[in-house]
Design a protein around this motif. Structure first.
Motif, PDB file in Angstrom:
ATOM      1  N   PRO A  20      44.938  85.279  20.250  1.00  0.00           N
ATOM      2  CA  PRO A  20      44.025  84.281  19.670  1.00  0.00           C
ATOM      3  C   PRO A  20      42.575  84.768  19.602  1.00  0.00           C
ATOM      4  O   PRO A  20      41.862  84.444  18.648  1.00  0.00           O
ATOM      5  CB  PRO A  20      44.146  83.067  20.590  1.00  0.00           C
ATOM      6  N   LYS A  44      41.577  95.567  27.054  1.00  0.00           N
ATOM      7  CA  LYS A  44      40.653  95.808  28.166  1.00  0.00           C
ATOM      8  C   LYS A  44      40.632  97.297  28.468  1.00  0.00           C
ATOM      9  O   LYS A  44      41.663  97.960  28.396  1.00  0.00           O
ATOM     10  CB  LYS A  44      41.135  95.103  29.430  1.00  0.00           C
ATOM     11  N   ILE A  74      55.036  91.366  30.857  1.00  0.00           N
ATOM     12  CA  ILE A  74      55.611  90.361  29.952  1.00  0.00           C
ATOM     13  C   ILE A  74      54.825  90.307  28.646  1.00  0.00           C
ATOM     14  O   ILE A  74      55.384  90.100  27.579  1.00  0.00           O
ATOM     15  CB  ILE A  74      55.649  88.982  30.640  1.00  0.00           C
TER      16      ILE A  74
ATOM     17  N   LEU B  57      40.449  89.892  35.682  1.00  0.00           N
ATOM     18  CA  LEU B  57      41.593  90.648  35.138  1.00  0.00           C
ATOM     19  C   LEU B  57      42.499  89.727  34.333  1.00  0.00           C
ATOM     20  O   LEU B  57      42.542  89.835  33.117  1.00  0.00           O
ATOM     21  CB  LEU B  57      42.349  91.394  36.244  1.00  0.00           C
ATOM     22  N   ARG B  58      43.253  88.854  34.982  1.00  0.00           N
ATOM     23  CA  ARG B  58      44.014  87.776  34.337  1.00  0.00           C
ATOM     24  C   ARG B  58      44.115  86.676  35.383  1.00  0.00           C
ATOM     25  O   ARG B  58      44.126  86.966  36.573  1.00  0.00           O
ATOM     26  CB  ARG B  58      45.463  88.195  33.997  1.00  0.00           C
ATOM     27  N   GLU B  94      52.601  85.408  37.736  1.00  0.00           N
ATOM     28  CA  GLU B  94      52.127  86.780  37.929  1.00  0.00           C
ATOM     29  C   GLU B  94      52.936  87.480  39.026  1.00  0.00           C
ATOM     30  O   GLU B  94      53.238  88.656  38.926  1.00  0.00           O
ATOM     31  CB  GLU B  94      50.637  86.789  38.302  1.00  0.00           C
ATOM     32  N   PRO B  99      59.551  82.910  35.823  1.00  0.00           N
ATOM     33  CA  PRO B  99      59.558  83.759  34.632  1.00  0.00           C
ATOM     34  C   PRO B  99      58.415  83.404  33.683  1.00  0.00           C
ATOM     35  O   PRO B  99      57.857  82.308  33.747  1.00  0.00           O
ATOM     36  CB  PRO B  99      60.910  83.442  33.993  1.00  0.00           C
ATOM     37  N   GLY B 100      58.070  84.339  32.808  1.00  0.00           N
ATOM     38  CA  GLY B 100      57.084  84.060  31.764  1.00  0.00           C
ATOM     39  C   GLY B 100      55.671  84.371  32.191  1.00  0.00           C
ATOM     40  O   GLY B 100      55.419  84.890  33.283  1.00  0.00           O
ATOM     41  N   ALA B 101      54.728  84.055  31.289  1.00  0.00           N
ATOM     42  CA  ALA B 101      53.314  84.311  31.538  1.00  0.00           C
ATOM     43  C   ALA B 101      52.500  83.202  30.889  1.00  0.00           C
ATOM     44  O   ALA B 101      52.957  82.546  29.946  1.00  0.00           O
ATOM     45  CB  ALA B 101      52.907  85.666  30.954  1.00  0.00           C
ATOM     46  N   MET B 103      49.165  82.555  28.920  1.00  0.00           N
ATOM     47  CA  MET B 103      48.126  83.254  28.164  1.00  0.00           C
ATOM     48  C   MET B 103      46.977  82.315  27.842  1.00  0.00           C
ATOM     49  O   MET B 103      47.047  81.111  28.052  1.00  0.00           O
ATOM     50  CB  MET B 103      48.708  83.791  26.861  1.00  0.00           C
ATOM     51  N   LEU B 104      45.939  82.913  27.259  1.00  0.00           N
ATOM     52  CA  LEU B 104      44.788  82.148  26.790  1.00  0.00           C
ATOM     53  C   LEU B 104      45.255  81.043  25.837  1.00  0.00           C
ATOM     54  O   LEU B 104      46.110  81.277  24.986  1.00  0.00           O
ATOM     55  CB  LEU B 104      43.880  83.133  26.046  1.00  0.00           C
ATOM     56  N   ARG B 106      45.720  78.658  22.791  1.00  0.00           N
ATOM     57  CA  ARG B 106      45.697  79.034  21.378  1.00  0.00           C
ATOM     58  C   ARG B 106      44.326  78.797  20.742  1.00  0.00           C
ATOM     59  O   ARG B 106      43.850  79.580  19.941  1.00  0.00           O
ATOM     60  CB  ARG B 106      46.777  78.213  20.656  1.00  0.00           C
ATOM     61  N   LEU B 108      41.486  78.903  22.233  1.00  0.00           N
ATOM     62  CA  LEU B 108      40.474  79.657  22.999  1.00  0.00           C
ATOM     63  C   LEU B 108      39.589  78.783  23.875  1.00  0.00           C
ATOM     64  O   LEU B 108      38.612  79.257  24.428  1.00  0.00           O
ATOM     65  CB  LEU B 108      39.578  80.484  22.054  1.00  0.00           C
TER      66      LEU B 108
END
Lengths: 83, 238
Positions: A20, A44, A74, B57-58, B94, B99-101, B103-104, B106, B108
């Motif tokens: 995005p 990054k 992932i 980082l995340r 993490e 399971p899965g992640a 993310m940012l 959609r 923002l």
């Protein structure tokens, strides 16, 4: 003085994972007249200075660090550059 | 027997969760700092919301390598109930406990508002006081809640009824799926395949008292506390 190994790990979203941030930047740039910009992907860059290791040892160590922490497998991939 | 609420540097819902568990549900609760390596024999673990390590980082990435994490992993692997809320959900993903992640979002944006969720599976240790299809209302407050996973993982989550909560909009009984943050299939909360680890983005801890606008989150805490405190004592001490 021990020689430092300089290394860079580039972490980016895997191909096909929606970005995005990249989309927002691309759309804005097109609006500002840069119509040739078809795609933007944001990643990054993580820089390292290593001491007491060879380039090969450094590569192995950073691959471990990237797998464990820097990249989330992932959604992300990484590449390591050393000098 | 007690429940551990884990505090990372940057956690900011830890005290809220202790308050709900201790003062509203009445469950004995201890705060465990991330630098500890054991869980003091607790029988439930709550990973609260916040911004552990500043989301550097995340979101959740640095917390997963904290000293406390191996103990949480052993506890979860042995079947102990682990509830992750918001940043807690991000940390559990993490760490690979879910399971899965995430993310940012959609759009923002950091989205902070009330949201509705449909209970998609009331047959878990966390949702047994809710009913199938019930719409619950609680605040969401995150920038990274956009749930994603590869198509096989999503298919498995759906087939095994591991999707526990799905966003709906508007908040009403017959509301269609909603999607504030871009999550695949409007997923707001999932359990692991054993059913003992739940992660959810919205905050039941901010919806457990009438005075703050909703008590829809309280049945989740109650069920979690019962699962933790009534469980057969786990064989090992963590």
């Amino acid at each position: 003085m021990e020689e430092l190994v300089k290394a860079t790990v580039i972490v980016e979203l895997k191909d096909g994972v929606l970005d995005p941030q990249g989309q927002a930047i691309q759309q804005l740039l097109v609006q500002r007249g840069y119509s040739q910009i078809e795609q933007v992907r944001v990643g990054k860059k993580v820089e390292f200075e290593l001491s007491g290791v060879s380039v090969e040892q450094g590569r192995t160590m950073l691959a471990e660090v990237a797998d464990k922490l820097l990249a989330n497998p992932i959604i992300e991939q990484y590449r390591i550059e050393l000098e | 027997m007690s429940i551990a609420v884990v505090t990372f540097p940057g956690s900011n819902c830890d005290r809220d969760c202790v308050h709900v568990l201790q003062n509203i549900v009445g469950a004995p609760t201890v705060q465990v700092f991330h630098k500890e390596t054991g869980l003091h024999g607790v029988s439930g673990v709550l990973v609260p919301g916040g911004f552990s390590y500043g989301d550097y980082l995340r979101a959740g990435a640095l917390a997963k390598v904290s000293p406390i994490m191996p103990a949480i992993r052993r506890f979860a692997d042995a079947g102990g109930p682990v509830l992750g809320i918001c940043n807690g959900f991000q940390i559990l993903c993490e760490a690979g406990l879910l399971p899965g992640a995430l993310m940012l979002n959609r759009n923002l944006r950091f989205i902070s508002r009330w949201v509705g969720m449909r209970v998609e599976n009331c047959d878990t240790i966390y949702t047994r006081h809710l009913w199938q299809g019930q719409i619950v209302r609680m605040p969401m407050a995150h920038a990274e809640g956009n749930f994603t996973a590869d198509p096989e993982t999503i298919a498995a989550l759906e087939a095994n009824q591991q999707v526990i909560f799905r966003y709906v909009e508007p908040v009403r009984a017959d509301a269609p799926d909603g999607n504030p943050n871009g999550s695949i299939n409007s997923i707001a909360g999932i359990v692991n395949d054993a059913g003992n680890v739940l992660g959810m983005m919205p905050h039941p801890d901010r919806a457990s008292e009438e005075i703050i606008g909703s008590t829809d989150g309280l049945p989740i805490f109650r069920a979690f506390a019962e699962a933790a405190l009534n469980s057969v004592r786990l064989e090992h001490s963590f």
